[in-house]
Every structure is written in C-alpha cells, then in structure tokens.
Design a protein around this motif. Structure first.
Motif, PDB file in Angstrom:
ATOM      1  N   MET A 123       0.785  -1.233   0.000  1.00 17.71           N
ATOM      2  CA  MET A 123       0.000   0.000   0.000  1.00 17.71           C
ATOM      3  C   MET A 123       0.822   1.293   0.000  1.00 17.71           C
ATOM      4  N   ALA A 124       1.952   1.324   0.704  1.00 21.16           N
ATOM      5  CA  ALA A 124       2.673   2.590   0.877  1.00 21.16           C
ATOM      6  C   ALA A 124       3.071   3.241  -0.451  1.00 21.16           C
ATOM      7  N   PRO A 125       3.617   2.488  -1.423  1.00 16.58           N
ATOM      8  CA  PRO A 125       3.963   3.148  -2.693  1.00 16.58           C
ATOM      9  C   PRO A 125       2.735   3.701  -3.413  1.00 16.58           C
ATOM     10  N   LEU A 126       1.606   3.000  -3.295  1.00 13.04           N
ATOM     11  CA  LEU A 126       0.379   3.479  -3.937  1.00 13.04           C
ATOM     12  C   LEU A 126      -0.111   4.762  -3.275  1.00 13.04           C
ATOM     13  N   VAL A 127      -0.026   4.818  -1.952  1.00 12.47           N
ATOM     14  CA  VAL A 127      -0.461   6.018  -1.228  1.00 12.47           C
ATOM     15  C   VAL A 127       0.418   7.208  -1.618  1.00 12.47           C
ATOM     16  N   ARG A 128       1.722   6.966  -1.759  1.00  9.33           N
ATOM     17  CA  ARG A 128       2.636   8.064  -2.110  1.00  9.33           C
ATOM     18  C   ARG A 128       2.324   8.650  -3.490  1.00  9.33           C
ATOM     19  N   ARG A 129       1.840   7.823  -4.409  1.00  6.14           N
ATOM     20  CA  ARG A 129       1.544   8.297  -5.765  1.00  6.14           C
ATOM     21  C   ARG A 129       0.045   8.184  -6.045  1.00  6.14           C
ATOM     22  N   SER A 130      -0.744   8.465  -5.020  1.00  2.00           N
ATOM     23  CA  SER A 130      -2.184   8.218  -5.096  1.00  2.00           C
ATOM     24  C   SER A 130      -2.863   8.994  -6.216  1.00  2.00           C
ATOM     25  N   GLN A 131      -2.558  10.281  -6.343  1.00  2.83           N
ATOM     26  CA  GLN A 131      -3.276  11.066  -7.351  1.00  2.83           C
ATOM     27  C   GLN A 131      -3.011  10.542  -8.754  1.00  2.83           C
ATOM     28  N   GLY A 132      -1.771  10.179  -9.055  1.00  2.00           N
ATOM     29  CA  GLY A 132      -1.465   9.623 -10.369  1.00  2.00           C
ATOM     30  C   GLY A 132      -2.170   8.309 -10.606  1.00  2.00           C
ATOM     31  N   LEU A 133      -2.248   7.489  -9.557  1.00  2.00           N
ATOM     32  CA  LEU A 133      -2.920   6.197  -9.672  1.00  2.00           C
ATOM     33  C   LEU A 133      -4.415   6.387  -9.897  1.00  2.00           C
ATOM     34  N   VAL A 134      -5.035   7.268  -9.104  1.00  4.47           N
ATOM     35  CA  VAL A 134      -6.470   7.531  -9.253  1.00  4.47           C
ATOM     36  C   VAL A 134      -6.771   8.082 -10.636  1.00  4.47           C
ATOM     37  N   ASP A 135      -5.960   9.042 -11.078  1.00  2.00           N
ATOM     38  CA  ASP A 135      -6.226   9.653 -12.379  1.00  2.00           C
ATOM     39  C   ASP A 135      -6.040   8.664 -13.520  1.00  2.00           C
ATOM     40  N   LEU A 136      -5.187   7.661 -13.341  1.00  2.62           N
ATOM     41  CA  LEU A 136      -5.034   6.627 -14.359  1.00  2.62           C
ATOM     42  C   LEU A 136      -6.247   5.696 -14.368  1.00  2.62           C
ATOM     43  N   LEU A 137      -6.620   5.187 -13.198  1.00  2.19           N
ATOM     44  CA  LEU A 137      -7.709   4.211 -13.125  1.00  2.19           C
ATOM     45  C   LEU A 137      -9.072   4.843 -13.362  1.00  2.19           C
ATOM     46  N   LEU A 138      -9.180   6.153 -13.146  1.00  2.00           N
ATOM     47  CA  LEU A 138     -10.443   6.856 -13.430  1.00  2.00           C
ATOM     48  C   LEU A 138     -10.305   7.727 -14.669  1.00  2.00           C
ATOM     49  N   SER A 139      -9.505   7.280 -15.625  1.00  2.00           N
ATOM     50  CA  SER A 139      -9.334   8.003 -16.883  1.00  2.00           C
ATOM     51  C   SER A 139     -10.258   7.395 -17.939  1.00  2.00           C
ATOM     52  N   ASP A 140     -10.207   7.963 -19.153  1.00  3.15           N
ATOM     53  CA  ASP A 140     -10.970   7.366 -20.250  1.00  3.15           C
ATOM     54  C   ASP A 140     -10.219   6.194 -20.883  1.00  3.15           C
ATOM     55  N   ARG A 143      -5.449   7.461 -23.273  1.00  2.67           N
ATOM     56  CA  ARG A 143      -4.274   8.324 -23.442  1.00  2.67           C
ATOM     57  C   ARG A 143      -3.210   7.913 -22.434  1.00  2.67           C
ATOM     58  N   PRO A 144      -1.957   8.265 -22.689  1.00  2.00           N
ATOM     59  CA  PRO A 144      -0.871   7.849 -21.802  1.00  2.00           C
ATOM     60  C   PRO A 144      -1.071   8.393 -20.390  1.00  2.00           C
ATOM     61  N   PRO A 145      -0.592   7.659 -19.377  1.00  2.00           N
ATOM     62  CA  PRO A 145      -0.734   8.129 -17.999  1.00  2.00           C
ATOM     63  C   PRO A 145       0.084   9.384 -17.739  1.00  2.00           C
ATOM     64  N   VAL A 146      -0.455  10.270 -16.940  1.00  2.00           N
ATOM     65  CA  VAL A 146       0.262  11.484 -16.562  1.00  2.00           C
ATOM     66  C   VAL A 146       1.419  11.150 -15.632  1.00  2.00           C
ATOM     67  N   ASP A 147       1.242  10.112 -14.808  1.00  2.84           N
ATOM     68  CA  ASP A 147       2.276   9.686 -13.859  1.00  2.84           C
ATOM     69  C   ASP A 147       2.743   8.283 -14.244  1.00  2.84           C
ATOM     70  N   PRO A 148       3.771   8.144 -15.080  1.00  2.00           N
ATOM     71  CA  PRO A 148       4.221   6.813 -15.505  1.00  2.00           C
ATOM     72  C   PRO A 148       4.678   5.930 -14.351  1.00  2.00           C
ATOM     73  N   LEU A 149       5.242   6.527 -13.297  1.00  2.00           N
ATOM     74  CA  LEU A 149       5.686   5.704 -12.168  1.00  2.00           C
ATOM     75  C   LEU A 149       4.504   5.052 -11.461  1.00  2.00           C
ATOM     76  N   ALA A 150       3.402   5.783 -11.331  1.00  4.56           N
ATOM     77  CA  ALA A 150       2.199   5.188 -10.739  1.00  4.56           C
ATOM     78  C   ALA A 150       1.702   4.039 -11.610  1.00  4.56           C
ATOM     79  N   ALA A 151       1.736   4.252 -12.925  1.00  3.68           N
ATOM     80  CA  ALA A 151       1.293   3.198 -13.839  1.00  3.68           C
ATOM     81  C   ALA A 151       2.184   1.966 -13.745  1.00  3.68           C
ATOM     82  N   ALA A 152       3.487   2.176 -13.556  1.00  2.00           N
ATOM     83  CA  ALA A 152       4.426   1.050 -13.489  1.00  2.00           C
ATOM     84  C   ALA A 152       4.204   0.187 -12.259  1.00  2.00           C
TER      85      ALA A 152
END
Length: 484
Positions: A123-140, A143-152
């Motif tokens: 959980m800790a790495p996901l919490v640290r990059r939470s906004q990037g993760l949320v914006d990826l999973l709640l995207s259309d 398009r490429p992820p704004v936060d590639p590290l969250a996607a990785a």
C-alpha cells in the motif's frame, strides 16, 4: 425560453457532472429526470421515520473524495462535509478477530502483526503516488498516464491480487480478508484482474483521501451539483421521462445518462445495425439485494472496534468470500453471502435520534435472481453482531428486480450498469475509440456503462461533456469547476 444548446437525460452523478461542465462552458443546458427528484444513486430519504435519514443507493464515497472531477469541484468548499472514519473499512472473522483498515497506514500495519510489513509494501507506494494512480484508473483509458511511475506499480500488483497467487500472499487471515472484501466491490469472479484493480484503487484510498460519508446523507453531494448547475443557468425538469430520442430532435447535443439497454429503448430503430448488435451483446453483472434497517441502538458488534468503521464487510475469511462471490457469478445462491454494511450514525449523528438510527446493507445475487435476501442479510449481521435482531424496529428489503424498477440503469439489479470484465473495462459499452460518442449525430452516452465504469466519481459525465464540447461546439478547453 430559447431552445437549449444541450439536454442531459438522467441526473445520477454522471448526468449531473455532465450538466455542470456544459453549463459552466456557457451553454444553455436543460436536465431531464424521469423520477420526482434528482440524484439517481445519490438519493436519500426518510423511509420509516421523519427523523431518520437513509441513503437509498450509495452511502460511502471514496471516489468522490479522490476523483479529478470532485477534486476541482471541491465539495468541502460548497458546504459538503465528507466525514472520514477512523477505520475506513473492516472485516470481522468468526473467532472475534477482525481486519481493520485504519486511515493511518502505520496503525493498520501494526495491527496486522507479521503481515504488517507485507501490507506496507503493497500500500505505501500506492499512497505516495495516489493522485497519479487515481487519475489513471479513473481516466478514459485512451491516453498515456500522466504519472508513468504510478502506472508502473500496477502490473505486478494486479497480477498478484488478480490471480490464484492472491491466496498465498499473507500469513494470517486478517489481511487477506480485508482485501477480499474490497475486491468484492467489483461484483464478479474472485480473484480476477478487474477485481484486483478495484482492490488496489479502493484499498489504498483508505489510507489517503479515505472512504468518507457525507454529513446529512448522499443527497448533499447531488444538491451541491444541482446548485452549481442552476447557478450557471441550467434548468432542471423532474418527472420528465424520455420515451423516444426524437423528442429532442434539433438539440445540438444530447447526453444520455443511460446504459445500453436504455439507449436501445429510446433510439433502437435509429441506430446503425452493427452498433445496435454490439449494444445488445453488452453483458450485465449480478444483481444486488438491499436491506434498510431502523434500529434502536448501534450495531452490537462482537468485536467493538468495528463500531469505529465506516464500512464493514461481513462474510468470513478470504476463502469464504471467494467461494460465495464465485457461486453467485455462476448463478447459484449461497447461504453465506458477503454483506456490505454501513452504520451511518457511528460517524454522522445528524442521520437520526437517540433510539432511532439507520443501518444500510446489501449483498450480491446471481444474475436474474429475484429472491428477497432480507432474512439472509439479517442472519449474516447477527453472526458477527449477536443481538442485532433485537434492536431492529423496522426493515425494508429491495430485491434485484426492485432495484431495477427504482433505477432503469440497474438492469437486473446490476448497480454497476454492466459487468466489470477485462473486455468491458476497455470496450465499454462497445469497442470504439470515443466510447461516449454514438453514431447518431450530437448524441453521447455519459453513464457508468462508459469508461472508467461505475462509482460516484463523475468522470464518465466529465469525459462525455468534454467530448460534446469539442465536437459539437468547438470548445477544446474544459471550463473550470472550482467554486466561485
């Protein structure tokens, strides 16, 4: 009154989000709702007593606290208080122990003993990059992820949680049970890749923006959205069902907060045959049976710590949860369903009065099953809260067909507006680069049957409205959603 530039049909959270975006872009917008009040899954009502408020559908809103739409819309600045429970969600076991997902990640890890370090690594790495993760999973998802590290971070975790490996990641029973309860929010086979994505999204939010309850009920979120829409010139029509799309001919943009079945009902003959066939092939998921209780006192949990939790998942250990949900997906009823329960007054004392308080609960049912599972839900609560039955003053249960009658988007009682499968995550509702734009000129879908899928996050409506602005009005920059 001049003819509108756009009409939004349906006032669930996605219809409201679309209406807000269009009105803020300066268009003349009308919102049509078939029911007597707006809100869809955000409605609240006095079911048994004028002093006790029950949420009719959604009650807890992790994605309304996290999504890009609501971050910018800023519910708190609009007077909507999102109450953060000390324990976001909990999962009791039969021996009296319980998995407890505290808002504080370190406290959660401490309570998980030998599994605490594993929980932290998950959980800790996901919490640290939470906004990037949320914006990826709640995207259309186009398009490429704004936060590639969250996607990785996602692929190895999704594979671990979404395959049989999920049964072997922890030593004790509490952590696997916690994750199994969250995975079941995907309402499908367990474990699976879609359920794993749900687990990671909702699971990490418990330690970030949380799983909040809105003070005064879910209707407060809908009211804030309607207020903003009207303040920007929007017009609301309730008790105004759409029976045929031709009623709106001449309107430049029509956004439908309807699922595939609803689109077929209002526009079937107008749709190209190929598109119509793909809509007809769209799969709906299992249904929901809901129970609303009026009780005299807090839920008498065997483990008192559960009284601090906003959401409680009842269904035993991971093995039992997996078995029950998989039986349901196969079409078999189970005597041991996973029950999701919320005791709102544990967080929000405005929902009732001493001696009169609401309890909200539901479980999943096999597709097409119209059974009343009210007694089954009650028995599952009693299993972990002996004496609960003695506190019940009144109870109302709604079958899966009853849920569909309440909201036509819940076909067969499927509150997710479509099965959450790998295919239907990316081709929702049909394989199409722009899933919001239908083959009919100026007509768009903005319901949970489009990406990114179900939940109170507003993103389906936001993306559909942005598409309509771009294609119908040449507006390429979305309007600000911030409060005035």
């Amino acid at each position: 009154m001049p003819a509108p530039d756009a009409v939004v049909v349906g006032s669930g959270p996605n219809g409201l989000a679309a209406a807000v975006v269009l009105a803020r872009a300066g268009l003349q917008v009308e919102l049509r709702e078939a029911a007597a009040e707006v809100g869809g899954g955000l409605r609240s009502a006095h079911l048994f007593d004028s002093e006790v408020l029950h949420d009719i559908c959604a009650a807890v809103h992790p994605m309304a606290a996290a999504s890009a739409f609501f971050r910018e819309f800023d519910l708190r600045a609009r007077g909507v208080e999102l109450i953060q429970p000390e324990i976001a969600y909990a999962h009791p076991l039969d021996d009296g122990r319980a998995g407890l997902a505290y808002a504080d990640l370190e406290r959660t890890c401490d309570r998980l003993g030998p599994d605490g370090a594993r929980w932290r690594r998950l959980m800790a790495p996901l919490v640290r990059r939470s906004q990037g993760l949320v914006d990826l999973l709640l995207s259309d998802l186009r398009r490429p992820p704004v936060d590639p590290l969250a996607a990785a971070m996602l692929p190895p975790r999704v594979l671990a949680q979404g395959t049989p490996l999920a049964r072997h990641l922890f030593r004790g029973p509490e952590a696997p049970a916690l994750l199994a309860g969250v995975a079941a929010h995907a309402v499908g086979r367990l474990p699976s890749l879609p359920s794993a994505a749900t687990t990671l999204l909702l699971g990490h939010l418990a330690h970030g923006t949380g799983w909040p309850l809105p003070r005064g009920g879910s209707r407060r979120i809908a009211a804030a959205m309607v207020d903003d829409f009207v303040a920007h010139g929007g017009v609301v029509h309730t008790g105004c069902p759409l029976t045929a799309l031709r009623e709106l001919s001449g309107v430049p943009a029509v956004l439908l907060d309807l699922g595939p079945r609803g689109l077929l009902d209002v526009a079937g003959p107008q749709l190209p045959p190929g598109y119509r066939r793909r809509l007809e092939a769209y799969r709906y998921g299992p249904g929901v049976v809901k129970a609303d209780f009026l009780v005299s006192e807090p839920v008498p949990w065997k483990n008192p710590a559960l009284g601090l939790a906003g959401t409680v998942h009842l269904g035993g250990d991971q093995r039992a949860v997996f078995a029950g949900e998989n039986a349901m997906v196969r079409g078999s009823r189970t005597d041991d369903p996973l029950v999701l329960l919320v005791d709102p007054m544990a967080q929000d004392d405005s929902r009732g009065r001493p001696g009169k308080r609401p309890v909200w609960a539901y479980c999943h049912m096999p597709p097409g099953d119209g059974a009343d599972a009210g007694e089954l839900i009650t028995a599952q609560i009693e299993r972990f809260a002996p004496g609960f039955t003695d506190t019940v003053l009144a109870c109302r249960s709604v079958t899966a067909p009853g849920m569909a009658a309440y909201n036509p988007n819940y076909v067969g009682g499927d509150i997710g507006a479509g099965a959450v499968t790998v295919r239907q995550l990316f081709a929702r509702p049909v394989p199409r680069w722009n899933p919001y734009r239908t083959p009919l000129g100026g007509v768009y879908l903005c319901s949970a049957a489009t990406p990114p899928g179900p939940g109170v996050h507003g993103m389906n409506g936001y993306f559909a409205a942005c598409s309509a602005l771009r294609h119908e009005f040449g507006i390429r920059t979305p309007p600000s959603l911030a409060p005035a």
